[in-house]
Design an enzyme around this catalytic site. Structure first.
Site, short mmCIF file in Angstrom:
data_model
loop_
_atom_site.label_atom_id
_atom_site.label_comp_id
_atom_site.label_asym_id
_atom_site.label_seq_id
_atom_site.Cartn_x
_atom_site.Cartn_y
_atom_site.Cartn_z
N SER A 234 -44.92 -19.30 -27.12
CA SER A 234 -44.04 -19.44 -25.98
C SER A 234 -43.60 -18.05 -25.55
CB SER A 234 -42.81 -20.27 -26.38
OG SER A 234 -42.27 -20.90 -25.24
N ARG A 235 -43.24 -17.92 -24.29
CA ARG A 235 -42.81 -16.60 -23.81
C ARG A 235 -41.57 -16.14 -24.56
NH1 ARG A 235 -42.52 -17.48 -17.43
NH2 ARG A 235 -40.96 -18.93 -18.20
N THR B 9 -52.03 -32.11 -21.20
CA THR B 9 -51.28 -32.97 -20.26
C THR B 9 -50.53 -32.10 -19.27
OG1 THR B 9 -49.39 -33.01 -21.76
CG2 THR B 9 -50.93 -34.89 -21.89
N ILE C 208 -41.14 -30.59 -22.51
CA ILE C 208 -42.16 -31.52 -22.98
C ILE C 208 -42.75 -31.04 -24.30
CG2 ILE C 208 -44.36 -32.63 -22.42
CD1 ILE C 208 -43.49 -32.40 -19.42
N GLY D 4 -41.35 -25.72 -23.97
CA GLY D 4 -40.28 -26.10 -23.04
C GLY D 4 -39.84 -27.52 -23.35
N GLU E 32 -58.27 -32.49 -8.84
CA GLU E 32 -58.10 -33.95 -8.91
C GLU E 32 -58.25 -34.56 -7.52
OE1 GLU E 32 -54.38 -34.68 -10.89
OE2 GLU E 32 -54.97 -33.51 -12.63
N ARG F 22 -51.65 -28.94 -16.82
CA ARG F 22 -52.34 -28.86 -15.54
C ARG F 22 -53.78 -28.40 -15.78
NH1 ARG F 22 -48.99 -31.65 -13.62
NH2 ARG F 22 -47.60 -31.25 -11.87
N HIS G 266 -54.46 -38.56 -14.90
CA HIS G 266 -53.15 -37.96 -14.61
C HIS G 266 -52.02 -39.01 -14.65
CE1 HIS G 266 -51.00 -34.44 -12.40
NE2 HIS G 266 -50.18 -35.08 -13.23
N ILE G 267 -51.80 -39.55 -15.84
CA ILE G 267 -50.79 -40.61 -15.98
C ILE G 267 -49.65 -40.19 -16.92
CG2 ILE G 267 -52.35 -42.51 -15.44
CD1 ILE G 267 -52.57 -43.05 -18.50
N GLY G 268 -49.48 -38.88 -17.10
CA GLY G 268 -48.48 -38.39 -18.05
C GLY G 268 -47.10 -39.01 -17.87
P1 NAP Z 1 -40.61 -26.42 -18.96
O1 NAP Z 1 -39.47 -27.05 -19.66
O2 NAP Z 1 -40.34 -25.43 -17.88
O3 NAP Z 1 -41.53 -25.77 -20.08
C1 NAP Z 1 -42.57 -24.91 -19.79
C2 NAP Z 1 -42.71 -23.96 -20.95
O4 NAP Z 1 -43.82 -23.12 -20.71
C3 NAP Z 1 -41.51 -23.03 -21.13
O5 NAP Z 1 -41.13 -23.06 -22.48
C4 NAP Z 1 -42.03 -21.66 -20.77
O6 NAP Z 1 -41.52 -20.62 -21.56
C5 NAP Z 1 -43.48 -21.82 -21.09
N1 NAP Z 1 -44.30 -20.86 -20.35
C6 NAP Z 1 -44.31 -20.64 -19.04
N2 NAP Z 1 -45.22 -19.71 -18.74
C7 NAP Z 1 -45.77 -19.36 -19.92
C8 NAP Z 1 -46.78 -18.42 -20.29
N3 NAP Z 1 -47.38 -17.67 -19.36
N4 NAP Z 1 -47.12 -18.33 -21.60
C9 NAP Z 1 -46.51 -19.09 -22.53
N5 NAP Z 1 -45.54 -19.98 -22.24
C10 NAP Z 1 -45.20 -20.09 -20.96
O7 NAP Z 1 -41.53 -27.52 -18.29
P2 NAP Z 1 -41.79 -29.03 -18.80
O8 NAP Z 1 -40.82 -29.94 -18.18
O9 NAP Z 1 -41.94 -29.02 -20.27
O10 NAP Z 1 -43.21 -29.29 -18.10
C11 NAP Z 1 -44.34 -28.51 -18.47
C12 NAP Z 1 -45.51 -28.79 -17.56
O11 NAP Z 1 -46.05 -30.06 -17.85
C13 NAP Z 1 -45.17 -28.89 -16.06
O12 NAP Z 1 -45.11 -27.61 -15.45
C14 NAP Z 1 -46.29 -29.73 -15.51
O13 NAP Z 1 -47.33 -28.91 -15.04
C15 NAP Z 1 -46.77 -30.53 -16.72
N6 NAP Z 1 -46.51 -31.99 -16.57
C16 NAP Z 1 -47.58 -32.83 -16.47
C17 NAP Z 1 -47.36 -34.20 -16.37
C18 NAP Z 1 -48.50 -35.17 -16.28
O14 NAP Z 1 -48.37 -36.18 -15.60
N7 NAP Z 1 -49.60 -34.95 -16.97
C19 NAP Z 1 -46.05 -34.70 -16.32
C20 NAP Z 1 -45.00 -33.80 -16.42
C21 NAP Z 1 -45.24 -32.44 -16.54
P3 NAP Z 1 -40.00 -20.14 -21.55
O15 NAP Z 1 -39.25 -21.22 -22.26
O16 NAP Z 1 -40.02 -18.88 -22.26
O17 NAP Z 1 -39.62 -20.04 -20.10
#
Ligand code: NAP
Length: 327
Positions: A185-186, A244, A166, A164, A275, A246, A293-295
């Site tokens: 990826s899905r 980074t 990130i 996605g 956490e 969950r 958790h400082i992403g």
């Molecule tokens: P995003 O753009 O929605 O990307 C998520 C990706 O995961 C999408 O490409 C999605 O596929 C894929 N996906 C979802 N379910 C899946 C599965 N069951 N199997 C395989 N792939 C799957 O989200 P993002 O903005 O990149 O953020 C991703 C995650 O990072 C967030 O949900 C959050 O939990 C985490 N995060 C953590 C921090 C931190 O502080 N550590 C900060 C920001 C975010 P599709 O493209 O096919 O829909």
């Protein structure tokens, strides 16, 4: 700002900021709303005390927005604005049933989080935490040609799980290492395949091929335990796992065990299932870099997130479509 939502003396909408919001967002909200802050130590009980009468709730990943809090707020609640892109802390279905909008803060934290994943990749690959701890704690006795041998990233195979926002940014950053990028990826991402030469694989195949596996999928029922004992066993013995995304994605006990047995090279983690508790096994495991958790924790990202939260709240309260609606 009033001290409790019920104390509002004018007809301005009321916003409960569950814990704390940066000034960049508070200023926007305070211009037209009554704002109450729960504070960093706000318990679920305290939030339920503060919530009655709220038109908007600002939450963050540590705040469980469940039926109890929604019911405590009351039927006038219009929006839950999450200060995060992930929204696994929010019962979205319960919100939808009550006609409450849910919003998040995508995009503005993409760079910061991908950069932290890269930092963890470096730190784990070069065993920086243990090397620095040895130095600080007086265990460094001099240069040793065999000490702290790690993984060289140039030419490595990078496995991105979840391509996605990130995941794609992380892939762009590691493309500079002139190795290969594989991803699971899905849905296929033809643009990333075209621009970065990334190759889409099934998760099993990716795990057996990548030197670095970096997780970027959201926490859902489907992704819980995505990387368990079997998946870790499929990884190369010197491979690195970076998370980074969950905590619930990874079986922490299985990972700690694999690190202890030398069955996996190293790990770099920013997130944990419960956490701020960190499993003791991980705290004791070798070659494991642990961050709190400082992403998204750059000034630029957090201020932009705060502004976005305010924009979403103000749009919903003003009767227009919030820019980052999840449901
Ligand atoms: P995003 O753009 O929605 O990307 C998520 C990706 O995961 C999408 O490409 C999605 O596929 C894929 N996906 C979802 N379910 C899946 C599965 N069951 N199997 C395989 N792939 C799957 O989200 P993002 O903005 O990149 O953020 C991703 C995650 O990072 C967030 O949900 C959050 O939990 C985490 N995060 C953590 C921090 C931190 O502080 N550590 C900060 C920001 C975010 P599709 O493209 O096919 O829909």
């Amino acid at each position: 700002m009033s001290s409790a939502l019920g104390a509002s003396v004018d007809s301005r909408p009321t916003v409960l900021v569950s814990r704390r919001l940066l000034a960049a967002g508070m200023v926007r909200l305070a211009g037209s709303c009554e704002v109450v802050e729960g504070g960093l130590d706000a318990t679920p009980e305290r939030l339920c005390e503060l919530a009655p009468g709220a038109d908007a709730i600002v939450a963050d990943p540590t705040v469980a927005v469940d039926e109890r809090l929604l019911d405590a707020a009351g039927p006038q609640l219009r929006i839950v604005a999450n200060f995060a892109v992930g929204h696994d802390n929010v019962d979205v279905e319960a919100c939808t049933q009550r006609g409450v909008l849910v919003t998040n803060t995508p995009d503005v934290l993409t760079n910061a989080t991908a950069e932290l994943a890269l930092a963890l990749t470096f730190a784990a690959a070069r065993r920086m935490s243990e090397a620095e701890a040895d130095l600080r704690e007086g265990r460094w006795t001099g240069w040793d040609p065999q000490a702290y041998l790690g993984l060289e990233l140039s030419g490595a195979s990078f496995g991105v799980v979840g391509m996605g926002r990130i995941g794609q940014r992380y892939a762009e950053l590691v493309a500079g290492f002139a190795g290969e990028i594989v991803y699971a990826s899905r849905t296929p991402k033809p643009e990333v395949e075209r621009e970065l030469g990334a190759l889409r694989l099934g998760l099993e195949e990716l795990l057996g091929r990548a030197d670095v596996v970096s997780l970027h999928v959201p926490a859902t029922d489907e992704t819980a335990g995505l990387i368990g004992r079997d998946e870790i066993a499929r990884m190369k013995p010197r491979a690195i796992l970076v998370n980074t995304a969950r905590g619930p994605l990874v079986d922490a006990a299985a990972l700690a065990e694999a690190l202890g047995e030398g069955a996996i090279g190293a790990a770099g983690l920013d997130v944990y299932e419960h956490e701020p508790q960190v499993p003791a096994g991980l705290l004791e495991a070798p070659r494991c870099v642990l961050l709190p958790h400082i992403g998204s924790a750059t000034t630029r990202s957090r201020e932009a997130m705060a502004r976005l939260v305010a924009d979403n709240v103000l749009a919903a309260l003003g009767g227009s479509e919030p820019p980052n609606r999840v449901s």
